[in-house]
Write an enzyme that holds these catalytic residues in place. Structure first.
Site, PDB file in Angstrom:
ATOM      1  N   THR A   1       5.257  -7.425  -4.468  1.00 22.01           N
ATOM      2  CA  THR A   1       5.055  -7.708  -5.886  1.00 22.01           C
ATOM      3  C   THR A   1       4.149  -6.637  -6.476  1.00 22.01           C
ATOM      4  OG1 THR A   1       5.462 -10.049  -5.650  1.00 22.01           O
ATOM      5  CG2 THR A   1       4.049  -9.374  -7.494  1.00 22.01           C
TER       6      THR A   1
ATOM      7  N   ARG B   1      -5.204   0.973   4.485  1.00 24.70           N
ATOM      8  CA  ARG B   1      -4.132   1.603   5.239  1.00 24.70           C
ATOM      9  C   ARG B   1      -4.086   0.951   6.611  1.00 24.70           C
ATOM     10  NH1 ARG B   1      -6.301   6.228   6.559  1.00 24.70           N
ATOM     11  NH2 ARG B   1      -4.390   7.154   7.411  1.00 24.70           N
ATOM     12  N   CYS B   2      -2.904   0.690   7.128  1.00 26.52           N
ATOM     13  CA  CYS B   2      -2.824   0.035   8.441  1.00 26.52           C
ATOM     14  C   CYS B   2      -3.474   0.917   9.484  1.00 26.52           C
ATOM     15  CB  CYS B   2      -1.371  -0.222   8.786  1.00 26.52           C
ATOM     16  SG  CYS B   2      -0.443   1.285   8.763  1.00 26.52           S
ATOM     17  N   THR B   3      -3.425   2.238   9.238  1.00 21.96           N
ATOM     18  CA  THR B   3      -3.958   3.189  10.227  1.00 21.96           C
ATOM     19  C   THR B   3      -5.388   3.593   9.910  1.00 21.96           C
ATOM     20  OG1 THR B   3      -2.984   4.885   8.852  1.00 21.96           O
ATOM     21  CG2 THR B   3      -1.745   4.254  10.833  1.00 21.96           C
TER      22      THR B   3
ATOM     23  N   GLY C   1       4.001  -5.076   7.001  1.00 24.39           N
ATOM     24  CA  GLY C   1       3.061  -5.886   6.243  1.00 24.39           C
ATOM     25  C   GLY C   1       2.084  -6.559   7.169  1.00 24.39           C
TER      26      GLY C   1
ATOM     27  N   ASN D   1       0.813  -1.235   0.000  1.00 23.75           N
ATOM     28  CA  ASN D   1       0.000   0.000   0.000  1.00 23.75           C
ATOM     29  C   ASN D   1       0.834   1.267   0.000  1.00 23.75           C
ATOM     30  OD1 ASN D   1       0.835  -0.327   2.624  1.00 23.75           O
ATOM     31  ND2 ASN D   1      -1.095   0.343   3.515  1.00 23.75           N
TER      32      ASN D   1
ATOM     33  N   ARG E   1      -0.182   7.722  10.194  1.00 23.68           N
ATOM     34  CA  ARG E   1       1.260   7.535  10.450  1.00 23.68           C
ATOM     35  C   ARG E   1       1.960   8.886  10.308  1.00 23.68           C
ATOM     36  NH1 ARG E   1       5.121   6.001   6.287  1.00 23.68           N
ATOM     37  NH2 ARG E   1       3.293   5.508   5.051  1.00 23.68           N
TER      38      ARG E   1
ATOM     39  N   THR F   1       2.314 -12.028   8.015  1.00 19.15           N
ATOM     40  CA  THR F   1       3.550 -12.669   7.500  1.00 19.15           C
ATOM     41  C   THR F   1       4.711 -12.329   8.427  1.00 19.15           C
ATOM     42  OG1 THR F   1       2.714 -12.107   5.310  1.00 19.15           O
ATOM     43  CG2 THR F   1       5.005 -12.861   5.452  1.00 19.15           C
TER      44      THR F   1
ATOM     45  N   GLU G   1      -9.275  -7.473  10.224  1.00 21.03           N
ATOM     46  CA  GLU G   1      -8.869  -6.306   9.441  1.00 21.03           C
ATOM     47  C   GLU G   1      -9.260  -6.518   7.973  1.00 21.03           C
ATOM     48  OE1 GLU G   1      -4.602  -5.876   8.807  1.00 21.03           O
ATOM     49  OE2 GLU G   1      -4.846  -3.694   9.010  1.00 21.03           O
TER      50      GLU G   1
ATOM     51  N   LYS H   1      13.476  -5.773  -0.671  1.00 19.27           N
ATOM     52  CA  LYS H   1      12.585  -6.727  -1.343  1.00 19.27           C
ATOM     53  C   LYS H   1      11.211  -6.064  -1.415  1.00 19.27           C
ATOM     54  CE  LYS H   1       9.466  -9.863  -1.938  1.00 19.27           C
ATOM     55  NZ  LYS H   1       8.560  -9.388  -2.953  1.00 19.27           N
TER      56      LYS H   1
ATOM     57  N   GLU I   1       6.245  -3.529  11.511  1.00 22.53           N
ATOM     58  CA  GLU I   1       4.970  -2.789  11.564  1.00 22.53           C
ATOM     59  C   GLU I   1       3.946  -3.674  10.896  1.00 22.53           C
ATOM     60  OE1 GLU I   1       6.115   0.572  13.624  1.00 22.53           O
ATOM     61  OE2 GLU I   1       4.148  -0.202  13.040  1.00 22.53           O
TER      62      GLU I   1
HETATM   63  P1  NAP Z   1       2.074  -8.915   3.228  1.00 16.04           P
HETATM   64  O1  NAP Z   1       1.319  -9.845   2.376  1.00 16.04           O
HETATM   65  O2  NAP Z   1       2.451  -9.339   4.585  1.00 16.04           O
HETATM   66  O3  NAP Z   1       3.411  -8.515   2.409  1.00 16.04           O
HETATM   67  C1  NAP Z   1       4.279  -7.585   2.965  1.00 16.04           C
HETATM   68  C2  NAP Z   1       5.633  -7.775   2.298  1.00 16.04           C
HETATM   69  O4  NAP Z   1       6.175  -9.009   2.724  1.00 16.04           O
HETATM   70  C3  NAP Z   1       5.571  -7.838   0.776  1.00 16.04           C
HETATM   71  O5  NAP Z   1       6.719  -7.220   0.254  1.00 16.04           O
HETATM   72  C4  NAP Z   1       5.610  -9.333   0.522  1.00 16.04           C
HETATM   73  O6  NAP Z   1       6.145  -9.656  -0.764  1.00 16.04           O
HETATM   74  C5  NAP Z   1       6.578  -9.767   1.583  1.00 16.04           C
HETATM   75  N1  NAP Z   1       6.485 -11.191   1.933  1.00 16.04           N
HETATM   76  C6  NAP Z   1       5.463 -12.048   1.762  1.00 16.04           C
HETATM   77  N2  NAP Z   1       5.766 -13.271   2.239  1.00 16.04           N
HETATM   78  C7  NAP Z   1       7.042 -13.182   2.717  1.00 16.04           C
HETATM   79  C8  NAP Z   1       7.952 -14.101   3.341  1.00 16.04           C
HETATM   80  N3  NAP Z   1       7.623 -15.368   3.595  1.00 16.04           N
HETATM   81  N4  NAP Z   1       9.179 -13.654   3.693  1.00 16.04           N
HETATM   82  C9  NAP Z   1       9.537 -12.363   3.464  1.00 16.04           C
HETATM   83  N5  NAP Z   1       8.715 -11.450   2.883  1.00 16.04           N
HETATM   84  C10 NAP Z   1       7.492 -11.866   2.526  1.00 16.04           C
HETATM   85  O7  NAP Z   1       1.304  -7.538   3.461  1.00 16.04           O
HETATM   86  P2  NAP Z   1       0.662  -6.625   2.316  1.00 16.04           P
HETATM   87  O8  NAP Z   1      -0.459  -7.402   1.700  1.00 16.04           O
HETATM   88  O9  NAP Z   1       1.737  -6.098   1.427  1.00 16.04           O
HETATM   89  O10 NAP Z   1       0.080  -5.399   3.155  1.00 16.04           O
HETATM   90  C11 NAP Z   1      -1.168  -5.572   3.805  1.00 16.04           C
HETATM   91  C12 NAP Z   1      -0.950  -5.869   5.266  1.00 16.04           C
HETATM   92  O11 NAP Z   1       0.159  -5.104   5.742  1.00 16.04           O
HETATM   93  C13 NAP Z   1      -2.135  -5.463   6.107  1.00 16.04           C
HETATM   94  O12 NAP Z   1      -2.294  -6.392   7.171  1.00 16.04           O
HETATM   95  C14 NAP Z   1      -1.751  -4.114   6.695  1.00 16.04           C
HETATM   96  O13 NAP Z   1      -2.382  -3.838   7.924  1.00 16.04           O
HETATM   97  C15 NAP Z   1      -0.270  -4.317   6.879  1.00 16.04           C
HETATM   98  N6  NAP Z   1       0.378  -3.017   6.845  1.00 16.04           N
HETATM   99  C16 NAP Z   1       0.848  -2.523   8.017  1.00 16.04           C
HETATM  100  C17 NAP Z   1       1.447  -1.269   8.030  1.00 16.04           C
HETATM  101  C18 NAP Z   1       1.984  -0.660   9.302  1.00 16.04           C
HETATM  102  O14 NAP Z   1       2.688   0.356   9.208  1.00 16.04           O
HETATM  103  N7  NAP Z   1       1.671  -1.252  10.445  1.00 16.04           N
HETATM  104  C19 NAP Z   1       1.581  -0.522   6.856  1.00 16.04           C
HETATM  105  C20 NAP Z   1       1.066  -1.086   5.685  1.00 16.04           C
HETATM  106  C21 NAP Z   1       0.466  -2.349   5.687  1.00 16.04           C
HETATM  107  P3  NAP Z   1       5.059 -10.130  -1.902  1.00 16.04           P
HETATM  108  O15 NAP Z   1       4.242  -8.939  -2.227  1.00 16.04           O
HETATM  109  O16 NAP Z   1       5.933 -10.595  -3.044  1.00 16.04           O
HETATM  110  O17 NAP Z   1       4.261 -11.251  -1.287  1.00 16.04           O
HETATM  111  O1  G3P Z   2      -0.558   1.593   5.977  1.00 18.19           O
HETATM  112  C1  G3P Z   2      -0.283   1.920   7.297  1.00 18.19           C
HETATM  113  C2  G3P Z   2       0.395   3.292   7.357  1.00 18.19           C
HETATM  114  O2  G3P Z   2       1.675   3.222   6.785  1.00 18.19           O
HETATM  115  C3  G3P Z   2      -0.467   4.328   6.654  1.00 18.19           C
HETATM  116  O3  G3P Z   2       0.198   5.570   6.611  1.00 18.19           O
HETATM  117  O4  G3P Z   2       0.126   8.037   6.480  1.00 18.19           O
HETATM  118  O5  G3P Z   2      -1.733   6.684   5.450  1.00 18.19           O
HETATM  119  O6  G3P Z   2      -1.511   6.844   7.948  1.00 18.19           O
HETATM  120  P1  G3P Z   2      -0.774   6.860   6.624  1.00 18.19           P
END
Ligand code: NAP
Ligand code: G3P
Length: 478
Positions: free
Chosen positions: A184, A286-288, A234, A158, A440, A237, A380, A181, A253
């Protein structure tokens, strides 16, 4: 060439010997839009070796020179905001305006980080021994912050640019090397960002960007012996990664279920505006994002009506047209969101709008009278679906917030600031926003998730500090 974007290693753009590529599906058309290399383990080993080697000389590069290169990269990011934004629109269906904002915000983050790094890494501590009982003033202790080594940065789809530079810039100013990394979905936007760092003239091998599905190359990266720190953003994961990582510092995060508590003295227009912005921006991805509204029964009908009226004004459609609501990132994400909606329907939630989906495009949906037995009360969605739970006391709202496994942010709307502070203290989240939606930004504020929402703290200063370790030198006087 063959239309497959190259990966970045040893200061060059390279084709993988795997001969395989990973398609990036445009969420709007659900057709492949770009392709990136599926890198091999041998290619990872090579770029890790270089990251390890180049980091030694980079750590000796004067701090002001490190900062100078970051300022150059920041300027280039802003100059390239149009093509980067175009990638974000096509790869993650981010509305065009938000996509351009992400590129500019990223340039600002890199510059601020360069300045902050010069400040906080340019000073250490000087201690004398006789401040501790039983000691004479015979020992002088000098402390300094030194780099960890090789940082593995893994950002989410995102914010594939902003949440990449939020790791890369602190790592580099602190004297580390970086292996990125990218997700995708968003990988080409990230590669374009890396090209800005390439054009800035960083030493070859210091920065590398490996592409390939996380599920295929991820474990090899996160368990690689040359990695000295992992900064991951993310979903859950990250929990699996934390279990496998060795004795190295982790910055995680993860997900969130940010609660919005509305008291009976709240400014309901302000609250409704923030609930819609917080709950539906970037289609709730967005996580937030506001992910559950906990509203006092006495004002619930009035609040729901105001939110409904604003939801009705949201535009739904193409990211190219700057629609408020655009297709969610993947078909599997849309299916997951739909599952939560069906569950809520079966258990009797009040649907304020008809549920509507076309491909990955889901119309904004407000669910009222949500109950704790419904999945949407706890899970979520990462989509434009927002549950409202009616509460009869503040304690009930705090209890629901704290019963979540997540603890990222939360927000409370009331005119009584002292009451807001007490509620903030009681909410087990990394941040509480008073009278505004969770966020954030700005990116120099500390940003951390408690419980399953993360490990450690981000925000520029905290990220720089966690990507260093302390070195002490004690001078023993005769
Ligand atoms: P995700 O599926 O966990 O992927 C996050 C990253 O990890 C991607 O680059 C992904 O690559 C990589 N990845 C996947 N499997 C992995 C493995 N086994 N080892 C190492 N890396 C791996 O999350 P997302 O779908 O991108 O984002 C959505 C989630 O992230 C939501 O739950 C959201 O709440 C959370 N998020 C949290 C924050 C925060 O600041 N707290 C901010 C944004 C998003 P690929 O794309 O190639 O699978
Ligand atoms: O996706 C979670 C966080 O990184 C979102 O940032 O600035 O949209 O609150 P922001």
């Amino acid at each position: 060439g063959d239309g497959v974007f190259k990966y970045y290693s040893s200061g060059e753009w390279k084709k993988s010997s795997s001969g395989k590529s990973v398609p990036i599906i445009n969420p709007t058309t659900r057709q492949p839009h770009f392709k990136v290399q599926a890198c091999t383990q041998e290619e990872v080993n090579k770029l890790m070796e270089e990251a390890k080697t180049t980091q030694k000389s980079w750590a000796k590069t004067p701090l002001w020179k490190r900062a100078e290169l970051l300022h150059k990269a920041a300027a280039l990011l802003k100059e390239h905001k149009v093509p980067i934004a175009e990638c974000l629109v096509k790869e993650i269906a981010k509305p065009a305006k938000d996509a351009a904002t992400e590129a500019v915000r990223s340039g600002d983050l890199v510059s601020y980080c360069a300045e902050e790094g010069v400040r906080i890494l340019g000073e250490g501590k000087f201690l004398v021994s006789d401040s501790f009982p039983g000691n004479e003033r015979t020992k002088y202790c000098l402390t300094a912050k030194i780099p960890l080594g090789v940082i593995l940065a893994i950002p989410p789809f995102n914010y594939p640019v902003n949440l990449a530079v939020s790791k890369i810039a602190p790592a580099l100013i602190a004297g580390n090397s970086i292996v990125l990394k990218p997700p995708t979905q968003g990988a080409v936007a990230a590669l374009h960002m890396v090209h800005c760092f390439h054009l800035a003239g960083f030493p070859k091998g210091l920065i590398s960007c490996v592409t390939g599905r996380g599920s295929e190359i991820g474990d090899f990266l996160t368990m690689h012996p040359m990695v000295n720190c992992i900064s991951f953003t993310g979903g859950d994961t990250g929990i699996a990664i934390a279990m496998k990582a060795g004795m190295i510092p982790l910055q995680m995060e993860l997900g969130g279920k940010d609660a919005c508590i509305i008291l009976d003295d709240a400014d309901l227009d302000l609250a409704a505006a923030n609930i819609v912005k917080g709950g539906f921006s970037y289609s709730g991805q967005r996580c937030t994002a506001v992910k559950v509204v906990l509203v006092m029964e006495s004002v619930a009908n009035a609040l729901v009506e105001k939110v409904k009226a604003k939801v009705a004004k949201l535009t739904v459609g193409l990211p190219e047209d700057d629609s408020d609501i655009t297709p969610v990132v993947t078909e599997s994400s849309a299916n997951f969101i739909e599952g939560l909606v069906v569950d809520a329907k079966q258990k009797g939630a009040t649907f304020c709008q008809e549920y509507r989906r076309e491909g990955n495009l889901i119309w904004p949906l407000l669910l009222d009278n949500v109950r704790p037995d419904m999945r949407i009360a706890w899970e979520e969605p990462f989509g434009p679906v927002l549950p409202v739970i009616r509460i009869t006391s503040v304690e009930e709202g705090i209890h629901h917030c704290n019963a979540s496994n997540f603890g990222l942010q939360g927000c409370v709307f009331t005119r009584d600031i002292s009451k807001a502070i007490l509620i903030s203290d009681a909410m087990e989240t990394g941040t509480v926003q008073i009278n505004s939606a969770p966020a954030r930004g700005p990116d120099h504020f500390p940003f951390q998730g408690l419980k399953d929402s993360g490990i450690g703290s981000q925000g520029i200063t905290n990220s720089i500090n966690m990507m260093t370790k302390i070195k002490t030198t004690v001078i023993n006087l005769p």
